[in-house]
Design a protein around this motif. Sequence first.
Motif, PDB file in Angstrom:
ATOM      1  N   PRO A 125       0.763  -1.248   0.005  1.00  0.00           N
ATOM      2  CA  PRO A 125      -0.068   0.074  -0.092  1.00  0.00           C
ATOM      3  C   PRO A 125       0.841   1.276   0.107  1.00  0.00           C
ATOM      4  O   PRO A 125       0.263   2.345  -0.483  1.00  0.00           O
ATOM      5  N   LEU A 126       2.007   1.103   0.588  1.00  0.00           N
ATOM      6  CA  LEU A 126       2.969   2.224   0.535  1.00  0.00           C
ATOM      7  C   LEU A 126       4.451   1.826   0.386  1.00  0.00           C
ATOM      8  O   LEU A 126       4.726   0.934   1.035  1.00  0.00           O
ATOM      9  N   PRO A 127       4.819   2.360  -0.695  1.00  0.00           N
ATOM     10  CA  PRO A 127       6.322   1.746  -1.223  1.00  0.00           C
ATOM     11  C   PRO A 127       7.251   1.549   0.074  1.00  0.00           C
ATOM     12  O   PRO A 127       8.295   0.561  -0.173  1.00  0.00           O
ATOM     13  N   PRO A 150      10.525   7.848   5.793  1.00  0.00           N
ATOM     14  CA  PRO A 150      10.909   7.369   4.816  1.00  0.00           C
ATOM     15  C   PRO A 150      11.565   8.786   3.904  1.00  0.00           C
ATOM     16  O   PRO A 150      11.411   9.744   4.525  1.00  0.00           O
ATOM     17  N   ALA A 151      12.542   8.549   2.896  1.00  0.00           N
ATOM     18  CA  ALA A 151      13.006   9.712   2.338  1.00  0.00           C
ATOM     19  C   ALA A 151      12.119  10.536   1.673  1.00  0.00           C
ATOM     20  O   ALA A 151      11.120  10.218   0.934  1.00  0.00           O
ATOM     21  N   ALA A 152      12.537  11.896   1.878  1.00  0.00           N
ATOM     22  CA  ALA A 152      11.582  13.110   1.389  1.00  0.00           C
ATOM     23  C   ALA A 152      11.389  12.622  -0.157  1.00  0.00           C
ATOM     24  O   ALA A 152      10.317  12.963  -0.788  1.00  0.00           O
ATOM     25  N   THR A 153      12.377  12.403  -1.131  1.00  0.00           N
ATOM     26  CA  THR A 153      12.383  12.109  -2.280  1.00  0.00           C
ATOM     27  C   THR A 153      11.204  10.898  -2.755  1.00  0.00           C
ATOM     28  O   THR A 153      10.475  10.936  -3.730  1.00  0.00           O
ATOM     29  N   GLN A 154      11.164   9.957  -2.126  1.00  0.00           N
ATOM     30  CA  GLN A 154      10.437   8.467  -2.358  1.00  0.00           C
ATOM     31  C   GLN A 154       8.840   9.482  -1.826  1.00  0.00           C
ATOM     32  O   GLN A 154       7.967   8.841  -2.565  1.00  0.00           O
ATOM     33  N   VAL A 155       8.906  10.034  -0.736  1.00  0.00           N
ATOM     34  CA  VAL A 155       7.621  10.440  -0.335  1.00  0.00           C
ATOM     35  C   VAL A 155       6.906  11.290  -1.067  1.00  0.00           C
ATOM     36  O   VAL A 155       5.756  11.325  -1.598  1.00  0.00           O
ATOM     37  N   ALA A 201       2.036  19.148   7.224  1.00  0.00           N
ATOM     38  CA  ALA A 201       1.756  17.861   7.711  1.00  0.00           C
ATOM     39  C   ALA A 201       2.500  17.181   8.717  1.00  0.00           C
ATOM     40  O   ALA A 201       2.460  16.301   9.200  1.00  0.00           O
ATOM     41  N   GLY A 202       3.570  18.191   9.075  1.00  0.00           N
ATOM     42  CA  GLY A 202       4.595  17.475  10.211  1.00  0.00           C
ATOM     43  C   GLY A 202       5.413  16.309   9.543  1.00  0.00           C
ATOM     44  O   GLY A 202       5.903  15.584  10.456  1.00  0.00           O
ATOM     45  N   GLY A 203       5.807  16.327   8.222  1.00  0.00           N
ATOM     46  CA  GLY A 203       6.448  15.131   7.681  1.00  0.00           C
ATOM     47  C   GLY A 203       5.674  13.658   7.354  1.00  0.00           C
ATOM     48  O   GLY A 203       6.174  12.832   6.917  1.00  0.00           O
ATOM     49  N   SER A 204       4.240  13.915   7.587  1.00  0.00           N
ATOM     50  CA  SER A 204       3.703  12.705   7.355  1.00  0.00           C
ATOM     51  C   SER A 204       3.073  12.707   6.091  1.00  0.00           C
ATOM     52  O   SER A 204       2.143  13.320   5.680  1.00  0.00           O
ATOM     53  N   HIS A 242       5.604   1.206  15.017  1.00  0.00           N
ATOM     54  CA  HIS A 242       5.436   2.612  15.373  1.00  0.00           C
ATOM     55  C   HIS A 242       6.363   3.568  14.528  1.00  0.00           C
ATOM     56  O   HIS A 242       7.454   3.066  13.920  1.00  0.00           O
ATOM     57  N   ALA A 243       6.018   4.661  14.552  1.00  0.00           N
ATOM     58  CA  ALA A 243       6.755   6.000  13.999  1.00  0.00           C
ATOM     59  C   ALA A 243       6.119   7.181  14.600  1.00  0.00           C
ATOM     60  O   ALA A 243       5.132   7.052  15.122  1.00  0.00           O
ATOM     61  N   PRO A 244       6.930   8.127  14.704  1.00  0.00           N
ATOM     62  CA  PRO A 244       6.559   9.468  15.459  1.00  0.00           C
ATOM     63  C   PRO A 244       5.365   9.959  14.554  1.00  0.00           C
ATOM     64  O   PRO A 244       4.343  10.689  15.204  1.00  0.00           O
ATOM     65  N   GLN A 245       5.309  10.038  13.021  1.00  0.00           N
ATOM     66  CA  GLN A 245       4.569  10.687  12.449  1.00  0.00           C
ATOM     67  C   GLN A 245       3.542   9.257  11.756  1.00  0.00           C
ATOM     68  O   GLN A 245       4.033   8.423  11.726  1.00  0.00           O
ATOM     69  N   ASN A 246       2.578   9.801  11.283  1.00  0.00           N
ATOM     70  CA  ASN A 246       1.713   8.738  10.464  1.00  0.00           C
ATOM     71  C   ASN A 246       2.386   8.333   9.209  1.00  0.00           C
ATOM     72  O   ASN A 246       2.124   9.251   8.238  1.00  0.00           O
ATOM     73  N   VAL A 247       3.159   7.542   9.021  1.00  0.00           N
ATOM     74  CA  VAL A 247       3.751   6.973   7.745  1.00  0.00           C
ATOM     75  C   VAL A 247       3.234   5.828   7.287  1.00  0.00           C
ATOM     76  O   VAL A 247       3.739   5.206   6.435  1.00  0.00           O
TER      77      VAL A 247
END
Length: 355
Positions: free
Chosen positions: A18-20, A197-202, A221-224, A41-46
């Motif tokens: 669902p998410l690479p 995840p890396a910003a480029t991938q996101v 979105a705080g990086g999520s 777990h992760a600090p933001q919703n990834v």
Amino acid sequence: MAGGEPKPVGVAADGSLPLPWLREPLTQALRLDRSHALLVHAPQNVGQLELALALAQAWLCEQPEHRPCGHCNACRLVRQRSHPDLRIVVPEALRLQFEWLGDDDPLLRASAKPSREIKIEQVREATEWTQRSAGSSRGRALVMYPAEAVNPSAANALLKTLEEPPGRLRIVMAGGDPEHLLPTLRSRVQRVRIATPAATQVLAWLDAQGVAQASRALAVAGGSPLAALALHEAGLDEQVLGELPAAVARGDAQALLGKPLPMVIDLLQRVAHDAMARAAGAAALFFDPAQVPPGAALPLLVAWQRELLRVARHDEHPWHAPLLVEALVTKGAGCWPGAAAAAHRSRGHSLHSAG
Ligand SMILES: [Zn+2]
């Protein structure tokens, strides 16, 4: 309900995630094959919930290897959330948000107030389900999200199942910072952290979802990545987000009306944060510093933040609450005495005509 059928969950029939960026944490979690209770777990919703569901799918998958395959009968049933050996426990408010609703669902009745907690009744119902004999040789999977929404009495009801899961039950909880989890739960689960995840991938993924030039949305979105996509789907594009701090400072709530309340409160908390940073001479974190109006009063921002936090913790508000949003924005505008006065004048009200 708009939007038709809810989106399928887990790994697709062609085996795609669902998410690479979940490939690595999924592999990592699958290596912990002797753990019967995991926390992803992760600090933001990834995509913690997405990972938990893919993991449950892998546990139930009928293929001998490369689980989850995405196309066997078990994988297909997980995708539709209808596998008899899968139980997903989320708060009522999330069931509404995801449109995971049954026929004649009590949540659809006007009198029902959707809770944002995982309640003891839900845990009792799930633990009773775990006691019944497992349908398939692959055992059972219990998914709970968000882990920090499990309230203390629900956590107590869950302890025995976490310590001695009956049969071949495996549990995966998904959530944010483990420090926000009740200690009784935290000590009984094995953790798998999802790396940011890396910003480029996101940004590439967001682009593929139709969100072009998403770097501002991602920052707001705080990086999520999922929160950035939700902002886009709610019609909050790059320009609206850029102008949001100035709009709030002049008391204009228009861009936020009709948006889900938790999203609005998150956005206002970030406006407040950046206004505080600016007032204290620090860097803005979420918005373009040049678009955060100067001149806000710190003590007023502190009071506004407190009010936003109070509303965020309150369970009783409806999902869409235009009057509340207007009131929160008006209170925010009060933090910029100069800006509100200027907006008042520009709307054509004079001190005399206002009486
Ligand atoms: Zn499968």
